[in-house]
Design a protein around this motif. Structure first.
Motif, PDB file in Angstrom:
ATOM      1  N   LYS A 104       3.749   5.304  -8.592  1.00 23.57           N
ATOM      2  CA  LYS A 104       5.123   5.657  -8.222  1.00 23.57           C
ATOM      3  C   LYS A 104       5.273   5.460  -6.721  1.00 23.57           C
ATOM      4  CE  LYS A 104       5.902   8.885 -12.015  1.00 23.57           C
ATOM      5  NZ  LYS A 104       4.771   8.388 -12.797  1.00 23.57           N
ATOM      6  N   ARG A 105       6.327   4.773  -6.311  1.00 21.75           N
ATOM      7  CA  ARG A 105       6.488   4.398  -4.913  1.00 21.75           C
ATOM      8  C   ARG A 105       7.699   5.063  -4.284  1.00 21.75           C
ATOM      9  NH1 ARG A 105       1.542   2.916  -3.753  1.00 21.75           N
ATOM     10  NH2 ARG A 105       0.893   0.966  -4.670  1.00 21.75           N
ATOM     11  N   ASP A 106       7.519   5.530  -3.074  1.00 20.45           N
ATOM     12  CA  ASP A 106       8.600   6.147  -2.306  1.00 20.45           C
ATOM     13  C   ASP A 106       9.081   5.127  -1.283  1.00 20.45           C
ATOM     14  OD1 ASP A 106      10.310   7.634  -0.818  1.00 20.45           O
ATOM     15  OD2 ASP A 106       8.803   9.019  -0.027  1.00 20.45           O
ATOM     16  N   ASP A 107      10.302   4.597  -1.488  1.00 24.34           N
ATOM     17  CA  ASP A 107      10.771   3.541  -0.582  1.00 24.34           C
ATOM     18  C   ASP A 107      11.358   4.087   0.723  1.00 24.34           C
ATOM     19  OD1 ASP A 107      13.220   4.495  -1.385  1.00 24.34           O
ATOM     20  OD2 ASP A 107      13.865   2.660  -2.398  1.00 24.34           O
ATOM     21  N   THR A 108      11.330   5.411   0.915  1.00 26.47           N
ATOM     22  CA  THR A 108      11.840   5.949   2.184  1.00 26.47           C
ATOM     23  C   THR A 108      10.961   5.511   3.355  1.00 26.47           C
ATOM     24  OG1 THR A 108      10.606   8.017   1.847  1.00 26.47           O
ATOM     25  CG2 THR A 108      12.899   7.977   1.099  1.00 26.47           C
ATOM     26  N   ALA A 109       9.699   5.156   3.077  1.00 30.33           N
ATOM     27  CA  ALA A 109       8.803   4.698   4.149  1.00 30.33           C
ATOM     28  C   ALA A 109       9.319   3.424   4.808  1.00 30.33           C
ATOM     29  CB  ALA A 109       7.402   4.460   3.589  1.00 30.33           C
ATOM     30  N   LEU A 110      10.117   2.658   4.078  1.00 28.46           N
ATOM     31  CA  LEU A 110      10.633   1.398   4.614  1.00 28.46           C
ATOM     32  C   LEU A 110      11.490   1.616   5.860  1.00 28.46           C
ATOM     33  CD1 LEU A 110      11.791  -0.348   1.312  1.00 28.46           C
ATOM     34  CD2 LEU A 110       9.767  -0.914   2.660  1.00 28.46           C
ATOM     35  N   PHE A 111      12.197   2.707   5.877  1.00 27.56           N
ATOM     36  CA  PHE A 111      13.200   2.908   6.919  1.00 27.56           C
ATOM     37  C   PHE A 111      12.822   4.020   7.900  1.00 27.56           C
ATOM     38  CE2 PHE A 111      15.427   1.340   3.081  1.00 27.56           C
ATOM     39  CZ  PHE A 111      15.744   0.081   3.559  1.00 27.56           C
ATOM     40  N   ARG A 112      11.531   4.258   8.040  1.00 29.02           N
ATOM     41  CA  ARG A 112      11.090   5.220   9.059  1.00 29.02           C
ATOM     42  C   ARG A 112      11.450   4.697  10.442  1.00 29.02           C
ATOM     43  NH1 ARG A 112       5.100   5.768   6.540  1.00 29.02           N
ATOM     44  NH2 ARG A 112       5.523   7.318   4.936  1.00 29.02           N
ATOM     45  N   ASN A 113      11.482   5.599  11.391  1.00 34.36           N
ATOM     46  CA  ASN A 113      11.754   5.204  12.768  1.00 34.36           C
ATOM     47  C   ASN A 113      10.677   4.221  13.245  1.00 34.36           C
ATOM     48  OD1 ASN A 113      13.192   5.337  15.208  1.00 34.36           O
ATOM     49  ND2 ASN A 113      11.755   6.838  16.035  1.00 34.36           N
ATOM     50  N   ASN A 114      11.103   3.090  13.793  1.00 34.77           N
ATOM     51  CA  ASN A 114      10.173   2.049  14.274  1.00 34.77           C
ATOM     52  C   ASN A 114       9.202   1.582  13.196  1.00 34.77           C
ATOM     53  OD1 ASN A 114      11.379   2.178  16.768  1.00 34.77           O
ATOM     54  ND2 ASN A 114       9.818   3.508  17.654  1.00 34.77           N
ATOM     55  N   SER A 115       9.701   1.435  11.978  1.00 34.56           N
ATOM     56  CA  SER A 115       8.817   1.055  10.870  1.00 34.56           C
ATOM     57  C   SER A 115       8.234  -0.343  11.072  1.00 34.56           C
ATOM     58  CB  SER A 115       9.580   1.101   9.537  1.00 34.56           C
ATOM     59  OG  SER A 115      10.615   0.134   9.517  1.00 34.56           O
ATOM     60  N   LEU A 116       7.015  -0.520  10.585  1.00 36.86           N
ATOM     61  CA  LEU A 116       6.355  -1.822  10.540  1.00 36.86           C
ATOM     62  C   LEU A 116       6.076  -2.111   9.069  1.00 36.86           C
ATOM     63  CD1 LEU A 116       4.996  -4.264  11.928  1.00 36.86           C
ATOM     64  CD2 LEU A 116       2.885  -2.900  12.028  1.00 36.86           C
ATOM     65  N   VAL A 117       6.744  -3.134   8.555  1.00 39.61           N
ATOM     66  CA  VAL A 117       6.682  -3.439   7.120  1.00 39.61           C
ATOM     67  C   VAL A 117       6.393  -4.928   6.952  1.00 39.61           C
ATOM     68  CG1 VAL A 117       8.059  -3.570   4.985  1.00 39.61           C
ATOM     69  CG2 VAL A 117       8.248  -1.562   6.479  1.00 39.61           C
ATOM     70  N   VAL A 118       5.559  -5.275   5.987  1.00 39.52           N
ATOM     71  CA  VAL A 118       5.316  -6.677   5.646  1.00 39.52           C
ATOM     72  C   VAL A 118       6.098  -7.017   4.386  1.00 39.52           C
ATOM     73  CG1 VAL A 118       3.585  -8.446   5.251  1.00 39.52           C
ATOM     74  CG2 VAL A 118       2.971  -6.397   6.520  1.00 39.52           C
ATOM     75  N   VAL A 119       6.864  -8.094   4.447  1.00 40.31           N
ATOM     76  CA  VAL A 119       7.679  -8.530   3.316  1.00 40.31           C
ATOM     77  C   VAL A 119       7.157  -9.884   2.848  1.00 40.31           C
ATOM     78  CG1 VAL A 119      10.009  -9.121   2.538  1.00 40.31           C
ATOM     79  CG2 VAL A 119       9.683  -7.318   4.256  1.00 40.31           C
ATOM     80  N   LEU A 120       6.799  -9.976   1.573  1.00 35.80           N
ATOM     81  CA  LEU A 120       6.246 -11.217   1.025  1.00 35.80           C
ATOM     82  C   LEU A 120       7.288 -11.902   0.141  1.00 35.80           C
ATOM     83  CD1 LEU A 120       2.616 -10.058   0.167  1.00 35.80           C
ATOM     84  CD2 LEU A 120       3.567 -10.892   2.330  1.00 35.80           C
ATOM     85  N   ASP A 121       7.579 -13.143   0.478  1.00 28.82           N
ATOM     86  CA  ASP A 121       8.601 -13.923  -0.210  1.00 28.82           C
ATOM     87  C   ASP A 121       7.916 -15.071  -0.955  1.00 28.82           C
ATOM     88  OD1 ASP A 121      11.007 -15.180  -0.961  1.00 28.82           O
ATOM     89  OD2 ASP A 121      11.120 -16.291   0.936  1.00 28.82           O
ATOM     90  N   GLY A 122       7.657 -14.863  -2.236  1.00 28.96           N
ATOM     91  CA  GLY A 122       7.067 -15.926  -3.035  1.00 28.96           C
ATOM     92  C   GLY A 122       5.612 -16.214  -2.730  1.00 28.96           C
ATOM     93  N   VAL A 123       4.856 -15.207  -2.273  1.00 26.84           N
ATOM     94  CA  VAL A 123       3.420 -15.393  -2.033  1.00 26.84           C
ATOM     95  C   VAL A 123       2.713 -15.213  -3.381  1.00 26.84           C
ATOM     96  CG1 VAL A 123       1.385 -14.622  -0.769  1.00 26.84           C
ATOM     97  CG2 VAL A 123       3.635 -14.579   0.333  1.00 26.84           C
ATOM     98  N   ARG A 124       2.123 -16.285  -3.882  1.00 24.46           N
ATOM     99  CA  ARG A 124       1.680 -16.309  -5.282  1.00 24.46           C
ATOM    100  C   ARG A 124       0.181 -16.124  -5.483  1.00 24.46           C
ATOM    101  NH1 ARG A 124       5.608 -20.747  -5.534  1.00 24.46           N
ATOM    102  NH2 ARG A 124       7.522 -19.894  -6.425  1.00 24.46           N
ATOM    103  N   ASP A 125      -0.602 -16.299  -4.450  1.00 21.52           N
ATOM    104  CA  ASP A 125      -2.045 -16.218  -4.630  1.00 21.52           C
ATOM    105  C   ASP A 125      -2.503 -14.757  -4.603  1.00 21.52           C
ATOM    106  OD1 ASP A 125      -4.769 -17.796  -4.471  1.00 21.52           O
ATOM    107  OD2 ASP A 125      -4.919 -16.112  -3.087  1.00 21.52           O
ATOM    108  N   PRO A 126      -3.172 -14.275  -5.658  1.00 23.25           N
ATOM    109  CA  PRO A 126      -3.579 -12.864  -5.690  1.00 23.25           C
ATOM    110  C   PRO A 126      -4.477 -12.475  -4.524  1.00 23.25           C
ATOM    111  CG  PRO A 126      -3.891 -13.891  -7.847  1.00 23.25           C
ATOM    112  CD  PRO A 126      -3.556 -14.991  -6.902  1.00 23.25           C
TER     113      PRO A 126
END
Length: 264
Positions: A104-126
Motif C-alpha cells: 500500500k502506497r502513500d502518495d503524499t510523499a510526492l509533494f513534501r517540501n523540497n521533495s526529490l522524486v524519480v519518475v520513470l517514463d517507459g523504463v522497461r528493463d527490470p
C-alpha cells in the motif's frame, strides 16, 4: 513446528503461487512473490503483509528467519526443491520465498517540501528499474513513480534487483499525463536529461523540489513527457563512452542532488 509439506507441482496452491510469475495473475489477486532470505527479512522488518513463507524442506528454515517463524502471524510451509523451482521460475531455487499482498502506497510523499522524486517514463528493463529504486533509496529520495509503459514493479526480476529497497520508500504507479502537471502546479521543477542542455548536472541547483524524469532505454522520454520538462541537464563525459545507461545516469544525478542537499 509442524509445517505443511508440499511435494507435488500439481498441488492447487503450488499452481496458484506459480501463476504469480505472470503479471495478469498478480493484478487479479493483488499478490506477488519475493525470493531469498534477505528480501523476506526486509518484508518482515517493514511490516509488509506476508501471507505465507515457503522454505525448502531439505534445508529447513533459514537461521535468520527462525525468530519470525516462532512469532507466527504468517503461515509457514515446507516444500520440495521441485516445488520451490516451479514457484520461482529459477533453475537453482532460493532456500525460501514468500507470498505478499501488494504494497500500500502513500502518495503524499510526492509533494513534501523540497521533495526529490524519480519518475520513470517507459523504463522497461527490470534490472534498470530495480537499480534506480535502490539508488533512490540510498540517497533518501522521497519516492519513485512508475509511469505507463514501465516494467511492473512486482515482476520477479524487478523485485530481486531492488534488493529490498521496494520496502523502504513509496513506489507509485501513475498516469504521468495527470501527475506531472499537478507537480508543476505545486511549484515542483521537472528535470530531464538532454545532450543539448546548457546546464551540466553539477551547475544545476537540485536543492528545491525536483522530480527527475528518466526515459526509455533506447528512445528516452516520450514526446508528451518531454514537453512538460522545465529544465534539462547533461552529464559531462570526458572519455570515449557514447552514453550511460538509464540506471547509471539516474544514480549520478541522484548523488549530485544528495551532495548539494547534504554535503555543501
Amino acid at each position: 513446528m509442524n509445517h505443511l509439506l508440499l511435494t507435488s507441482i500439481q498441488n492447487e496452491r503450488v499452481k496458484q503461487w506459480a501463476s504469480l510469475l505472470d503479471k495478469k495473475y498478480r493484478d487479479r489477486t493483488g499478490l506477488f512473490i519475493i525470493e531469498g532470505v534477505h528480501l523476506v527479512q526486509e518484508a518482515f522488518k517493514s511490516s509488509a503483509a506476508v501471507q505465507c513463507v515457503v522454505y525448502n524442506t531439505e534445508r529447513g528454515i533459514p537461521q535468520e528467519l527462525e525468530q519470525h517463524a516462532r512469532e507466527g502471524g504468517s503461515e509457514w510451509v515446507q516444500a520440495t526443491p521441485q516445488v520451490m523451482a516451479k514457484c520461482t521460475g529459477t533453475d537453482t531455487p532460493p532456500p525460501v520465498f514468500a507470498v505478499l499482498e501488494k504494497l500500500k502506497r502513500d502518495d503524499t510523499a510526492l509533494f513534501r517540501n523540497n521533495s526529490l522524486v524519480v519518475v520513470l517514463d517507459g523504463v522497461r528493463d527490470p534490472g534498470n528499474v530495480g537499480t534506480i529504486i535502490r539508488s533512490a533509496d540510498a540517497v533518501g529520495a522521497d519516492a519513485v513513480v512508475l509511469g505507463k509503459g514501465s516494467v511492473d514493479l512486482y515482476n520477479p526480476k524487478t523485485v530481486r534487483s531492488t534488493m529490498g529497497s521496494l520496502f523502504h520508500l513509496p513506489i507509485i504507479e501513475a498516469d504521468l499525463a495527470e501527475l506531472l502537471p499537478e507537480a508543476q502546479s505545486k511549484g515542483i521543477k521537472l528535470v530531464g536529461t538532454s545532450l543539448q542542455a546548457t546546464h551540466t548536472c553539477y551547475t544545476y541547483d537540485w536543492t528545491a523540489g525536483t522530480w527527475l524524469l528518466m526515459g526509455n532505454e533506447s528512445e528516452g522520454l516520450s514526446d508528451a513527457v518531454r514537453k512538460t520538462v522545465d529544465e534539462s541537464v547533461i552529464i559531462p563525459m570526458q572519455g570515449e563512452a557514447e552514453s550511460l545507461n538509464v540506471a547509471m545516469a539516474a544514480t549520478v544525478l541522484l548523488y549530485e542532488a544528495l551532495r548539494q542537499r547534504k554535503y555543501k
